[in-house]
Design a protein around this motif. Structure first.
Motif, PDB file in Angstrom:
ATOM      1  N   GLU A   9       0.821  -1.220   0.000  1.00 57.96           N
ATOM      2  CA  GLU A   9       0.000   0.000   0.000  1.00 57.96           C
ATOM      3  C   GLU A   9       0.850   1.263   0.000  1.00 57.96           C
ATOM      4  O   GLU A   9       0.455   2.289  -0.551  1.00 57.96           O
ATOM      5  CB  GLU A   9      -0.941   0.005   1.199  1.00 57.96           C
ATOM      6  N   ILE A  10       2.008   1.209   0.611  1.00 61.08           N
ATOM      7  CA  ILE A  10       2.910   2.369   0.656  1.00 61.08           C
ATOM      8  C   ILE A  10       3.649   2.536  -0.671  1.00 61.08           C
ATOM      9  O   ILE A  10       3.777   3.647  -1.194  1.00 61.08           O
ATOM     10  CB  ILE A  10       3.916   2.211   1.814  1.00 61.08           C
ATOM     11  N   LEU A  11       4.144   1.438  -1.224  1.00 58.86           N
ATOM     12  CA  LEU A  11       5.014   1.505  -2.396  1.00 58.86           C
ATOM     13  C   LEU A  11       4.275   1.639  -3.726  1.00 58.86           C
ATOM     14  O   LEU A  11       4.773   2.285  -4.647  1.00 58.86           O
ATOM     15  CB  LEU A  11       5.925   0.281  -2.426  1.00 58.86           C
ATOM     16  N   GLN A  12       3.105   1.033  -3.849  1.00 60.63           N
ATOM     17  CA  GLN A  12       2.401   1.042  -5.131  1.00 60.63           C
ATOM     18  C   GLN A  12       2.091   2.456  -5.629  1.00 60.63           C
ATOM     19  O   GLN A  12       2.389   2.769  -6.781  1.00 60.63           O
ATOM     20  CB  GLN A  12       1.137   0.196  -5.069  1.00 60.63           C
ATOM     21  N   PRO A  13       1.522   3.362  -4.816  1.00 61.47           N
ATOM     22  CA  PRO A  13       1.246   4.715  -5.318  1.00 61.47           C
ATOM     23  C   PRO A  13       2.522   5.463  -5.723  1.00 61.47           C
ATOM     24  O   PRO A  13       2.525   6.189  -6.717  1.00 61.47           O
ATOM     25  CB  PRO A  13       0.560   5.413  -4.140  1.00 61.47           C
TER      26      PRO A  13
END
Length: 156
Positions: A9-13
């Motif tokens: 959730e942190i890295l994808q955006p």
């Protein structure tokens, strides 16, 4: 403790903003041997770009996670033989040769063939002119297979 899902959730955006795709996140090991592997896919990925992304990911993780203790960050591309863990990865690999270990705790087997189809619940593999369907719940591990083709001999 931060989970793989939280890391995703942190890295994808962040990676979507860089016009790249987060292919996989894996946190393994313990103590000083703990490794966080982040696999990224997309156009224009070379060693310089991966180095730049590694610094950005490191800053992002330092600011937004509660990863207890030390870890080594590895930022890489998925490579020629890609691990298949999520339904989206199976969907992208349709038409490619795969090898998958499937089954229950009592009876596991390895299947090798062409990935015929995949959806949210299952995937189908063509093995010896027959299609076998497997649920992701029965998947132990899977990856795509890369075959080196022999180059023709000069003059032939």
């Amino acid at each position: 403790m931060t989970t793989t899902a939280q890391l995703w959730e942190i890295l994808q955006p962040y990676l979507e903003a860089e016009r790249l795709e987060l292919d996989d996140v894996e946190l393994s090991g313990s103590g000083k041997g703990r490794v966080l592997r982040v696999a990224i896919d997309g156009e224009g990925l070379d060693i310089d770009r991966l180095s730049e992304l590694s610094r950005g990911i490191s800053r992002k993780l330092d600011n937004e996670t509660s990863l207890d203790g030390a870890y080594q960050l590895e930022v890489t591309t998925p490579g020629l033989e890609r691990k298949l863990r999520r339904p989206e990865q199976f969907v992208r690999a349709v038409g490619r040769e795969i090898v998958a270990k499937v089954g229950s705790a009592e009876a596991k087997r390895t299947v090798r063939g062409i990935l015929a189809s995949a959806n949210e619940d299952s995937f189908a593999v063509d093995v010896d002119n027959q299609t076998e369907v497997f649920r992701y719940d029965d998947l132990v591990k899977a990856n795509t297979v890369f075959r080196w083709e022999k180059a023709p001999k000069p003059g032939h």
